[in-house]
Design an enzyme around this catalytic site. Sequence first.
Site, short mmCIF file in Angstrom:
data_model
loop_
_atom_site.label_atom_id
_atom_site.label_comp_id
_atom_site.label_asym_id
_atom_site.label_seq_id
_atom_site.Cartn_x
_atom_site.Cartn_y
_atom_site.Cartn_z
N ASP A 142 0.86 -1.18 0.00
CA ASP A 142 0.00 0.00 0.00
C ASP A 142 0.90 1.24 0.00
O ASP A 142 1.81 1.35 0.83
CB ASP A 142 -0.91 0.00 1.23
N ASP A 159 -2.32 9.04 -10.98
CA ASP A 159 -2.35 7.94 -11.95
C ASP A 159 -0.95 7.64 -12.48
O ASP A 159 -0.58 6.47 -12.67
CB ASP A 159 -3.28 8.28 -13.11
N GLU A 185 -4.62 2.49 -4.20
CA GLU A 185 -3.16 2.44 -4.19
C GLU A 185 -2.63 1.12 -3.62
O GLU A 185 -1.48 1.04 -3.18
CB GLU A 185 -2.60 3.62 -3.37
#
Length: 263
Positions: A142, A159, A185
């Site tokens: 993460d 992005d 994410e």
Amino acid sequence: MRFHKSETSFFILIVFLGGVGIMLYRARTALDMLLPISVDSDVTALIRYVIEANSLAALFLIAALLCGIFLIYPLIRIQAQDHGKLQEMTQILSARSESLAQAALTDGLTGMQNRRYFDEALKEYLAQFGRINKPVGLMILDLDHFKSINDTYGHDVGDAVLRAVARCLKDYTRYHDVVARLGGEEFAVVAPNMDKDLLAKLADRIRKAISELNITIEDAQLKVTTSIGVAVWDRRESWQEFYRRADKLLYNAKNLGRDRVCV
């Protein structure tokens, strides 16, 4: 111009019928030569009968050829064209179906596998490698403080960061590893045939590689870090329990200060 099998068969039939016509013509010519020199009236009558039968057969043959060329062949041609169009349409639909199936299992932003693919692959890997008594490792990653990146620089930059991390994960994993974006994410790597020590070393190399990524935003260099939870399947837990254990280790890494691997 390509011909369908039915058209090719029709042309072969026409050739055979043409051959029969040639044979009938040659037989008629031979009989016409015999007729003037025949002295027996019965033989002469027989020759005349055969000539008439030959002429009638030739008429039927010509009628069959004309019927085949002008009536039957156009129907065969239309059916062949319809068959070709149907086959082409079937191929297009098949390719589209494969494309849609692939799209359903692929993350559109990064090109990685998605959560749906990951769940199925994890189940399959545990089943297959469990049979041969080999370990299966799992990493849940993460990105740290990713929300602040979106809030500060916008989603386009966010992005770009996700795509850069995806490329990094692909560079550091093997071809048979499953690398997926689970959503947002969060990423995951299923690494079979790796024990805890090897998996921990790989996770730390990935963590360092992500922290060293240089993502240019106008004149600034954006840095990103990640926290990773690492677990090796204990052969008793289900795939859901295995995933939850790795996910719990990820949150331990977060709670311990982020930018670290928790095994």
